[in-house]
Motif scaffolding. Structure first.
Motif, PDB file in Angstrom:
ATOM      1  N   ASP A 194       0.180   0.343  15.308  1.00 46.06           N
ATOM      2  CA  ASP A 194      -0.498   1.151  16.322  1.00 46.06           C
ATOM      3  C   ASP A 194      -0.790   2.580  15.888  1.00 46.06           C
ATOM      4  N   VAL A 195      -0.040   3.088  14.922  1.00 47.76           N
ATOM      5  CA  VAL A 195      -0.242   4.479  14.484  1.00 47.76           C
ATOM      6  C   VAL A 195      -0.790   4.528  13.054  1.00 47.76           C
ATOM      7  N   LEU A 196      -0.020   4.005  12.114  1.00 47.91           N
ATOM      8  CA  LEU A 196      -0.416   4.120  10.709  1.00 47.91           C
ATOM      9  C   LEU A 196      -1.741   3.430  10.425  1.00 47.91           C
ATOM     10  N   GLU A 197      -1.899   2.190  10.866  1.00 49.53           N
ATOM     11  CA  GLU A 197      -3.134   1.458  10.558  1.00 49.53           C
ATOM     12  C   GLU A 197      -4.345   2.053  11.258  1.00 49.53           C
ATOM     13  N   GLU A 198      -4.147   2.634  12.444  1.00 50.00           N
ATOM     14  CA  GLU A 198      -5.267   3.307  13.126  1.00 50.00           C
ATOM     15  C   GLU A 198      -5.703   4.539  12.336  1.00 50.00           C
ATOM     16  N   LEU A 199      -4.747   5.281  11.783  1.00 49.34           N
ATOM     17  CA  LEU A 199      -5.088   6.439  10.957  1.00 49.34           C
ATOM     18  C   LEU A 199      -5.821   6.001   9.690  1.00 49.34           C
ATOM     19  N   VAL A 200      -5.389   4.903   9.100  1.00 51.98           N
ATOM     20  CA  VAL A 200      -6.037   4.381   7.892  1.00 51.98           C
ATOM     21  C   VAL A 200      -7.483   3.990   8.216  1.00 51.98           C
ATOM     22  N   THR A 201      -7.675   3.300   9.342  1.00 52.22           N
ATOM     23  CA  THR A 201      -9.029   2.907   9.742  1.00 52.22           C
ATOM     24  C   THR A 201      -9.904   4.135   9.963  1.00 52.22           C
ATOM     25  N   ALA A 202      -9.348   5.149  10.613  1.00 54.75           N
ATOM     26  CA  ALA A 202     -10.113   6.387  10.860  1.00 54.75           C
ATOM     27  C   ALA A 202     -10.529   7.032   9.542  1.00 54.75           C
ATOM     28  N   TYR A 203      -9.596   7.132   8.612  1.00 49.44           N
ATOM     29  CA  TYR A 203      -9.925   7.775   7.333  1.00 49.44           C
ATOM     30  C   TYR A 203     -10.920   6.935   6.535  1.00 49.44           C
ATOM     31  N   GLN A 204     -10.769   5.607   6.592  1.00 54.66           N
ATOM     32  CA  GLN A 204     -11.706   4.734   5.889  1.00 54.66           C
ATOM     33  C   GLN A 204     -13.119   4.918   6.433  1.00 54.66           C
ATOM     34  N   LYS A 205     -13.243   5.048   7.754  1.00 55.48           N
ATOM     35  CA  LYS A 205     -14.551   5.264   8.355  1.00 55.48           C
ATOM     36  C   LYS A 205     -15.098   6.660   8.017  1.00 55.48           C
ATOM     37  N   ALA A 206     -14.199   7.632   7.910  1.00 61.30           N
ATOM     38  CA  ALA A 206     -14.627   8.983   7.552  1.00 61.30           C
ATOM     39  C   ALA A 206     -15.217   9.026   6.154  1.00 61.30           C
ATOM     40  N   CYS A 207     -14.790   8.118   5.296  1.00 58.13           N
ATOM     41  CA  CYS A 207     -15.248   8.088   3.904  1.00 58.13           C
ATOM     42  C   CYS A 207     -16.403   7.110   3.681  1.00 58.13           C
ATOM     43  N   SER A 208     -16.817   6.374   4.720  1.00 57.51           N
ATOM     44  CA  SER A 208     -17.875   5.385   4.546  1.00 57.51           C
ATOM     45  C   SER A 208     -19.218   6.073   4.360  1.00 57.51           C
ATOM     46  N   ASP A 209     -20.187   5.311   3.918  1.00 60.67           N
ATOM     47  CA  ASP A 209     -21.481   5.882   3.538  1.00 60.67           C
ATOM     48  C   ASP A 209     -22.174   6.616   4.670  1.00 60.67           C
ATOM     49  N   ASP A 210     -22.218   5.998   5.870  1.00 58.96           N
ATOM     50  CA  ASP A 210     -22.956   6.673   6.949  1.00 58.96           C
ATOM     51  C   ASP A 210     -22.033   7.456   7.879  1.00 58.96           C
ATOM     52  N   ARG A 211     -20.733   7.471   7.556  1.00 59.55           N
ATOM     53  CA  ARG A 211     -19.751   8.268   8.295  1.00 59.55           C
ATOM     54  C   ARG A 211     -19.904   8.097   9.805  1.00 59.55           C
ATOM     55  N   ASP A 212     -19.326   7.017  10.323  1.00 60.61           N
ATOM     56  CA  ASP A 212     -19.352   6.717  11.746  1.00 60.61           C
ATOM     57  C   ASP A 212     -18.452   7.735  12.459  1.00 60.61           C
ATOM     58  N   LYS A 213     -19.017   8.887  12.769  1.00 64.47           N
ATOM     59  CA  LYS A 213     -18.228  10.050  13.204  1.00 64.47           C
ATOM     60  C   LYS A 213     -17.472   9.797  14.507  1.00 64.47           C
ATOM     61  N   ARG A 214     -18.134   9.212  15.484  1.00 67.51           N
ATOM     62  CA  ARG A 214     -17.492   8.959  16.766  1.00 67.51           C
ATOM     63  C   ARG A 214     -16.310   8.001  16.601  1.00 67.51           C
ATOM     64  N   SER A 215     -16.492   6.990  15.784  1.00 70.91           N
ATOM     65  CA  SER A 215     -15.442   5.998  15.569  1.00 70.91           C
ATOM     66  C   SER A 215     -14.235   6.597  14.856  1.00 70.91           C
ATOM     67  N   VAL A 216     -14.467   7.560  13.966  1.00 71.71           N
ATOM     68  CA  VAL A 216     -13.357   8.258  13.292  1.00 71.71           C
ATOM     69  C   VAL A 216     -12.446   8.888  14.330  1.00 71.71           C
ATOM     70  N   VAL A 217     -13.038   9.599  15.284  1.00 70.84           N
ATOM     71  CA  VAL A 217     -12.263  10.288  16.318  1.00 70.84           C
ATOM     72  C   VAL A 217     -11.555   9.290  17.226  1.00 70.84           C
ATOM     73  N   VAL A 218     -12.249   8.209  17.593  1.00 71.69           N
ATOM     74  CA  VAL A 218     -11.652   7.214  18.482  1.00 71.69           C
ATOM     75  C   VAL A 218     -10.407   6.592  17.853  1.00 71.69           C
ATOM     76  N   HIS A 219     -10.508   6.174  16.589  1.00 72.56           N
ATOM     77  CA  HIS A 219      -9.366   5.530  15.939  1.00 72.56           C
ATOM     78  C   HIS A 219      -8.216   6.511  15.695  1.00 72.56           C
ATOM     79  N   ALA A 220      -8.527   7.718  15.243  1.00 72.59           N
ATOM     80  CA  ALA A 220      -7.474   8.711  15.044  1.00 72.59           C
ATOM     81  C   ALA A 220      -6.854   9.100  16.379  1.00 72.59           C
TER      82      ALA A 220
END
Length: 319
Positions: A194-220
């Motif tokens: 619930d905590v660690l994997e959500e942070l990993v998902t947020a960071y992975q999205k932050a580094c993706s090509d189109d940077r899904d910005k809203r999703s980064v914030v939601v997961h973090a």
């Protein structure tokens, strides 16, 4: 095993998985229907098929993600989505049989009828054909051949494996960064799923090509709220009636388990998360856009705050 090939599309399955991750699990058909802009019946079919494929799990509380496949699937890279979808599809028994029968007959209707008979499926054979053909086409496992008939796509095994490997490597790179940033003490303390994997998902999205910005914030933000729930449980504080980051943080602060400094940081995290996740803000009559800088900084602040709160728990005071 009992199989149920329901009428749906790969796009709806992927959307249902995305919605479940965004909702921090315990998803239901009504909310997923709103997320996909479709009917509850269509959403339920997509959720059930996501379970059959192994992306989601079903419990009395609702649908939740099956790690790590769900996280691998939700990416901005269409090639990666198709590859991960194909990885699970090729192991799905109804599709394996359908694909084999299609190779023999070269007719989707015949392959669907034979698959239905062999697995004793209750779904109409036309729905079985449409669903499995859609899945196979989305995953680049099937192609349209002569006369408009679908055929098995041959070759490209190396590219398929390479793309899947890249997806796993992206996840591992993100996990390594988050673990290093949190530090060993915090990594051991926080809830893994619930905590660690959500942070990993947020960071992975932050580094993706189109940077899904809203999703980064939601997961973090999901990670922060889950962390506060974990902290409350640790101190035997009931926060079930305190929805959101701000309410949970305030309850913890009222019991002196969150310092004023941490409460201030949490309010930033809570308000930005609300801006990303709650649509139109009545104060401005519009929805807030999330900038790339805000999304990137948000995950850094979330990680630092969690690490600092855990340090305080061990009588180390550092922001």
């Amino acid at each position: 095993m009992h199989y149920e090939v329901l009428r749906t599309s790969a796009e709806h399955v992927v959307g249902a998985v995305d919605a479940t991750l965004q909702m921090k699990n315990n998803a239901d058909a009504k909310t997923v229907a709103d997320f996909l802009d479709t009917t509850e019946d269509n959403a339920e079919n997509a959720l059930k098929m996501a379970v059959e494929l192994g992306f989601l799990e079903k419990s009395p509380k609702g649908y939740s993600s099956a790690f790590p496949l769900a996280e691998y699937l939700i990416t901005s890279r269409q090639e990666q989505k198709a590859t991960v979808f194909r990885f699970v599809l090729e192991k799905y028994e109804p599709y394996r049989i359908f694909k084999n029968r299609l190779q023999l007959s070269n007719r989707g209707a015949d392959a669907a009828r034979e698959t239905k008979a062999l697995l004793k499926l209750k779904t109409h054979q036309e729905d079985i054909k449409d669903t499995l053909v859609n899945f196979g086409t989305y995953a680049s496992s099937l192609v349209v051949g002569a006369g408009g008939q679908h055929q098995i796509r041959l070759g490209e095994a190396w590219d398929f494996i390479k793309t899947l490997d890249n997806a796993a490597n992206d996840r591992q790179t993100a996990a390594s960064f988050v673990r290093e940033r949190l530090g060993n003490v915090a990594v051991e303390w926080v809830n893994h799923d619930d905590v660690l994997e959500e942070l990993v998902t947020a960071y992975q999205k932050a580094c993706s090509d189109d940077r899904d910005k809203r999703s980064v914030v939601v997961h973090a933000g999901n990670a922060v709220e889950s962390f506060f729930s974990q902290l409350a449980t640790h101190h035997r504080i009931n926060v079930s009636n305190a929805p959101g980051i701000n309410a949970k943080a305030q309850k913890l602060a009222n019991q002196q388990h969150l310092s004023k400094k941490h409460l201030g940081i949490s309010k930033y995290l809570g308000h930005v998360r609300n801006a990303a996740d709650h649509g139109i803000d009545p104060e401005i009559g519009n929805a807030w856009a999330i900038s790339e800088n805000t999304a990137t900084e948000y995950i850094y602040v979330a990680i630092s705050m969690i690490k600092s709160v855990i340090a305080k728990e061990n009588a180390h005071f550092q922001l």
